[in-house]
Design an enzyme around this catalytic site. Structure first.
Site, mmCIF file in Angstrom:
data_model
loop_
_atom_site.group_PDB
_atom_site.id
_atom_site.type_symbol
_atom_site.label_atom_id
_atom_site.label_comp_id
_atom_site.label_asym_id
_atom_site.label_seq_id
_atom_site.Cartn_x
_atom_site.Cartn_y
_atom_site.Cartn_z
ATOM 1 N N GLU A 1 -1.565 9.419 2.982
ATOM 2 C CA GLU A 1 -0.343 8.314 3.078
ATOM 3 C C GLU A 1 1.335 9.054 2.876
ATOM 4 O O GLU A 1 2.404 8.977 3.554
ATOM 5 C CB GLU A 1 0.052 7.206 3.145
ATOM 6 C CG GLU A 1 -2.044 6.580 3.105
ATOM 7 C CD GLU A 1 -2.782 6.521 2.565
ATOM 8 O OE1 GLU A 1 -3.265 5.733 2.924
ATOM 9 O OE2 GLU A 1 -3.015 7.533 1.698
ATOM 10 N N TYR A 2 1.027 10.368 1.474
ATOM 11 C CA TYR A 2 2.221 10.114 0.558
ATOM 12 C C TYR A 2 2.514 11.251 1.665
ATOM 13 O O TYR A 2 3.679 11.715 1.856
ATOM 14 C CB TYR A 2 2.149 10.064 -0.596
ATOM 15 C CG TYR A 2 3.421 10.901 -1.198
ATOM 16 C CD1 TYR A 2 4.700 10.636 -1.073
ATOM 17 C CD2 TYR A 2 3.192 12.234 -1.957
ATOM 18 C CE1 TYR A 2 5.360 10.645 -2.310
ATOM 19 C CE2 TYR A 2 4.171 12.405 -2.133
ATOM 20 C CZ TYR A 2 5.916 11.688 -2.875
ATOM 21 O OH TYR A 2 6.951 12.197 -3.413
ATOM 22 N N SER A 3 1.811 11.891 2.283
ATOM 23 C CA SER A 3 2.090 13.402 3.158
ATOM 24 C C SER A 3 2.454 13.305 3.879
ATOM 25 O O SER A 3 4.025 13.826 4.246
ATOM 26 C CB SER A 3 0.942 14.668 2.940
ATOM 27 O OG SER A 3 0.109 14.365 1.731
ATOM 28 N N SER B 1 4.885 10.405 5.022
ATOM 29 C CA SER B 1 5.874 10.284 4.868
ATOM 30 C C SER B 1 6.821 10.540 4.443
ATOM 31 O O SER B 1 8.170 11.105 5.228
ATOM 32 C CB SER B 1 5.785 8.931 3.162
ATOM 33 O OG SER B 1 5.842 9.431 2.619
#
Length: 295
Positions: A162-164, A166
C-alpha cells in the site's frame, strides 16, 4: 526555467508534516536560515512542542505560524490555506509536502480500508495541497514545490504494497506537475529518502510485517532535509538518498528481473515459518487513524 535562489532568507514557506520527522527537520533548517514558516501537523501538542524548540534555537515568534490540521479534512485544509494566505499576503515561495503514513505487511492480510486510508493521506491530501497552493506559488518569488517520495516510489518493496503504491502515485503526480507548472515558472522536485531515523513505525496504519525495518534506519531527518534543501538550491528535479537506495534503483533499471528474483527468494525464506506468518498477520478491519505528521 525557474530562477534559482542562493539561500532561503525571508523565503515564505508552508511545511506539512512538521510536527516530527523529516517535516520537522525541514522546519528547523529553514528557520535557522531565516525563512518565514507556516507549519502544520495533525497533533496540536506535538506541533506546539516543535515550535517551542524552534524558538529555543533562536527563531523569532513572528517567524513561525503553527496551524494544526488534518489534511484529509477539507475544512482543516481550508483553515490552513486561509491562515497561510493571510500570513504571507497571498504568496508562497516554497511548499514542502512531508506529511505521510505507512502500512506494513502482506497485501492479502490487510482489509481494503488500509489502502484507502494510506491513499487519503499520502496521495489525495497531498494532491489537494498542491492544487490549493498553486495560486499562491504563482505569486511567489522563485517558487518551488517539494514532494516527499521514497525509494519505494521507484521500486515497490514486499511487505509495503500500500505504501509503495501511494508513493508511486506521488512520483507520477510530481512529474506531471513539473511539466504543467513550468509555464508558471515553478520548480517542482521529488525527494526520495531511504530508511530514516524517525518514529515512522509508530504511526503506521497497520503493522503486520514479520521483517522489522527499525534497525535499517540510518539516515537522520536533518541529513535528509539538508540534502533536500541543497538540491532545491541547485534546481534538481529529483533526488534519491542513500548509496544503498541508489544502487537498488540502478540495478532495478538494468536488470529488474534479478531484483524480482532476489526479493521473491528473500520473501519465501522470510515467510517459510507458517506459524510465525499466522501470528504476524492479524487481519485489520478498522485501522485506527495514525498521526500523519511525518513521511
Amino acid at each position: 526555467m525557474p530562477r534559482r535562489r542562493d539561500s532561503f532568507q525571508a523565503t515564505r514557506c508552508l511545511i506539512t508534516g512538521a510536527s516530527s520527522g523529516i517535516g520537522a527537520a525541514f522546519a528547523r533548517l529553514l528557520a535557522a536560515d531565516g525563512a518565514r514558516l507556516v507549519v502544520t501537523g495533525r497533533s496540536a501538542d506535538r506541533l506546539a512542542s516543535e515550535v517551542e524548540h524552534l524558538k529555543d534555537a533562536g527563531a523569532s515568534a513572528d517567524q513561525i505560524l503553527a496551524v494544526p490540521a488534518d489534511l484529509t479534512d477539507a475544512d482543516d485544509r481550508r483553515k490552513l490555506l486561509d491562515a497561510t494566505s493571510e500570513r504571507f499576503d497571498g504568496a508562497l515561495d516554497l511548499v514542502i509536502n512531508a506529511a505521510g503514513v505507512g502500512a506494513y505487511g502482506r497485501f492479502e492480510s490487510h482489509a481494503p480500508a488500509v489502502m484507502r486510508q494510506v491513499f487519503e493521506i499520502n496521495v489525495f491530501a497531498l494532491a489537494e495541497m498542491c492544487r490549493a497552493t498553486l495560486p499562491m506559488l504563482r505569486r511567489g518569488d522563485r517558487p518551488s514545490l517539494l514532494n516527499i517520495g521514497s525509494i519505494v516510489a521507484r521500486r515497490g518493496l514486499p511487505g509495503r504494497p500500500e505504501y509503495s503504491a501511494s508513493k508511486f502515485a506521488v512520483a507520477g503526480l510530481t512529474e506531471a506537475l513539473r511539466a504543467e507548472w513550468t509555464i508558471d515558472g515553478i520548480h517542482v522536485m521529488l525527494l526520495n529518502p531511504g530508511f530514516t531515523t524517525t518514529g515512522f513505525e509508530r504511526n503506521v496504519v497497520v503493522h503486520t510485517a514479520i521483517y522489522k525495518t527499525e534497525s535499517e534506519r540510518s539516515m537522520t531527518p536533518d541529513a535528509v532535509a539538508q540534502a533536500g534543501l541543497r538540491a532545491l538550491l541547485r534546481g534538481r528535479r529529483e533526488l534519491t538518498l542513500t548509496a544503498r537506495g541508489r544502487l537498488l534503483l540502478a540495478v532495478n533499471r538494468v536488470v529488474p528481473g534479478f531484483v524480482d528474483w532476489g526479493f521473491g527468494r528473500w520473501t519465501r525464506r522470510l515467510y517459510a515459518d507458517a506459524p510465525a506468518l499466522a501470528a504476524a498477520e492479524q487481519r485489520s478491519t478498522d485501522p485506527s487513524p495514525p498521526d500523519s505528521s511525518s513521511a
